[in-house]
Design a protein around this motif. Sequence first.
Motif, PDB file in Angstrom:
ATOM      1  N   ASP A   1       7.038  -0.964   6.804  1.00  0.00           N
ATOM      2  CA  ASP A   1       6.514  -2.065   6.082  1.00  0.00           C
ATOM      3  C   ASP A   1       5.185  -2.147   5.740  1.00  0.00           C
ATOM      4  N   ALA A   2       4.649  -1.614   4.614  1.00  0.00           N
ATOM      5  CA  ALA A   2       3.400  -1.330   4.145  1.00  0.00           C
ATOM      6  C   ALA A   2       2.551  -2.926   3.713  1.00  0.00           C
ATOM      7  N   ARG A   3       1.344  -2.875   4.096  1.00  0.00           N
ATOM      8  CA  ARG A   3       0.793  -4.170   3.675  1.00  0.00           C
ATOM      9  C   ARG A   3      -0.457  -3.835   3.239  1.00  0.00           C
ATOM     10  N   ALA A   4      -1.119  -4.518   2.270  1.00  0.00           N
ATOM     11  CA  ALA A   4      -2.651  -4.383   2.079  1.00  0.00           C
ATOM     12  C   ALA A   4      -3.176  -5.647   2.030  1.00  0.00           C
ATOM     13  N   TYR A   5      -4.404  -5.818   3.102  1.00  0.00           N
ATOM     14  CA  TYR A   5      -5.224  -7.173   3.029  1.00  0.00           C
ATOM     15  C   TYR A   5      -6.474  -7.193   2.210  1.00  0.00           C
TER      16      TYR A   5
ATOM     17  N   GLU B   1      -9.056  -3.899  -8.225  1.00  0.00           N
ATOM     18  CA  GLU B   1      -9.470  -2.592  -8.866  1.00  0.00           C
ATOM     19  C   GLU B   1      -9.300  -1.411  -7.828  1.00  0.00           C
ATOM     20  N   ASP B   2      -9.361  -0.171  -8.347  1.00  0.00           N
ATOM     21  CA  ASP B   2      -8.953   0.832  -7.597  1.00  0.00           C
ATOM     22  C   ASP B   2      -9.994   1.011  -6.575  1.00  0.00           C
ATOM     23  N   GLY B   3     -11.171   0.751  -6.640  1.00  0.00           N
ATOM     24  CA  GLY B   3     -12.387   0.880  -5.615  1.00  0.00           C
ATOM     25  C   GLY B   3     -12.560  -0.298  -4.706  1.00  0.00           C
TER      26      GLY B   3
ATOM     27  N   SER C   1      -2.748   0.057  14.661  1.00  0.00           N
ATOM     28  CA  SER C   1      -3.382   0.600  13.527  1.00  0.00           C
ATOM     29  C   SER C   1      -3.861  -0.021  12.274  1.00  0.00           C
ATOM     30  N   VAL C   2      -5.114  -0.255  12.196  1.00  0.00           N
ATOM     31  CA  VAL C   2      -5.594  -0.546  10.679  1.00  0.00           C
ATOM     32  C   VAL C   2      -6.396   0.462  10.230  1.00  0.00           C
ATOM     33  N   VAL C   3      -6.325   0.627   8.678  1.00  0.00           N
ATOM     34  CA  VAL C   3      -7.106   1.867   8.065  1.00  0.00           C
ATOM     35  C   VAL C   3      -7.851   1.034   6.995  1.00  0.00           C
ATOM     36  N   THR C   4      -9.238   1.147   7.072  1.00  0.00           N
ATOM     37  CA  THR C   4     -10.045   0.559   6.102  1.00  0.00           C
ATOM     38  C   THR C   4     -10.129   1.678   5.042  1.00  0.00           C
ATOM     39  N   THR C   5      -9.684   1.424   3.706  1.00  0.00           N
ATOM     40  CA  THR C   5      -9.526   2.170   2.627  1.00  0.00           C
ATOM     41  C   THR C   5      -9.688   1.398   1.187  1.00  0.00           C
ATOM     42  N   THR C   6      -9.513   2.128   0.250  1.00  0.00           N
ATOM     43  CA  THR C   6      -9.718   1.614  -1.078  1.00  0.00           C
ATOM     44  C   THR C   6      -8.284   1.015  -1.499  1.00  0.00           C
ATOM     45  N   TRP C   7      -8.309   0.034  -2.623  1.00  0.00           N
ATOM     46  CA  TRP C   7      -6.813  -0.313  -3.154  1.00  0.00           C
ATOM     47  C   TRP C   7      -6.255   1.041  -3.811  1.00  0.00           C
TER      48      TRP C   7
END
Length: 464
Positions: A198-202, A185-187, A292-298
């Motif tokens: 190369d963008a990745r989300a974990y 979910e977005d939040g 660098s790592v950024v903590t954000t929402t999906w």
Amino acid sequence: MPAIRSLVFALGVFAMLAAAAGHPRAESTDRAVVRAFLTLLAGEAGDRARAWELIETQWQPSFLPMALEVIRLSRSAEVSGVLVGIMERKAGPGTESGAGAGPGHDLQAWQRRMWNAPEARHPRYAAFKRALYSLVDPRFSAYFDTVGEPLIRLDEIVWGGVRQDGIPPLRNPAMLAADDAGYLEDGHIVFGLSVNGDARAYPKRILGWHEMFLDTVGGVPVAGVYCTLCGTVILYRTRHRGVDHRLGTSGFLYRSNKLMYDRDTESLWSTMQGAPVVGPLAGKGIVLERGSVVTTTWGEWRRRHPGTLVLSLDTGHQRDYAEGAAYREYFATDEPMFPVPVLDTRLKNKDEVFTLRLARHPEAPLAISAEFLAATPVHHDAIEGTALAVLTDPSGANRAYASEDVTFARYDGDRRVEDGTGAIWTMDEHRLTAEDGRVLRRLPAQRAFWFGWFAAFPDTRLVP
């Protein structure tokens, strides 16, 4: 500990003791002391009584780490009680090793007292740890078969309660296109990164159960290390001077920060430093390059990077990957799970800070309160002459860039940044680019819990 495991543990101790030198009188005193502490875990009553007598009559400050580790692993109230009594008499009030009221059965208080005093390392302490923890997992023995001098105190290396890779890293994990990640979910919180575009989300909900991923991103072998206890995800390039270091989770902690290991030498590595600190590679000048790592929402990450890949739920493991399931109770309190030498009260223990430790100035770490940055979308700072700007978007995500001689006046919370002359800069995950072609590079940085970062770097400058 289940009965079968206890039996195996006891048999292992007896086998280890049988393999040691035959009669105590034939042993050196140092070996006899180690043997006595190990006997307390599985010896008969008479053997334990002799062990207690030897420990008390021969007591030195260097016995305290061994006593504490035996108490922690023992399931015997008698063993714990007798050892605590010895400790109180030998290292309690009015003794050379301590002052004031004795900690009694408060093991964490004993540990803090020990860690805030000069290290007293027994000559056979590494051998003791090797024998002790190899009974938990035989693979642990290599960690303490030290070659050269450890770069951290051995008595601050604490077992985290799992075996080697007992919290299984995700190696070459399955990834999904953003449109196929219907489970998010977005939040939901994600840790976002980009290597060579190369963008990745974990997602935190997955990585919390695995604490590490190892993959090739943008053609670069990397490790993303999530220390759930200290609240930080750090990205490392694992190739150093042509060598690919194959990392894993050691099962041990240092100041509530997980220690990694490498498969080739089984040296122990600091998560916070990206460097080996115990074992054959310690002191060899190896420091992994961090990203660098950024903590954000999906929702925010996907908006910025519609072509991103994201972790699949198909990890090969059965876990409750619901949002907030991993470490729910731990994250709900301000209390650390494991002790550290000192807690700094300028912030709450688990208040989040945005942290930087530049490769050229490792002696000058910086931590900035995430709450402060949320109210300050553009923050200028400097580390030993390296000027920087931290930009914070409405989701609370922080990114740091080398600012050189540029002063920024406004940030629109998206990709547009205006400097003091009115010039417009465009932000992406790698750089800030001015209309006239000037480029300012992104700086490696990440979030962390204040207590965990301070424990690793007590000389940190804090912007509260």
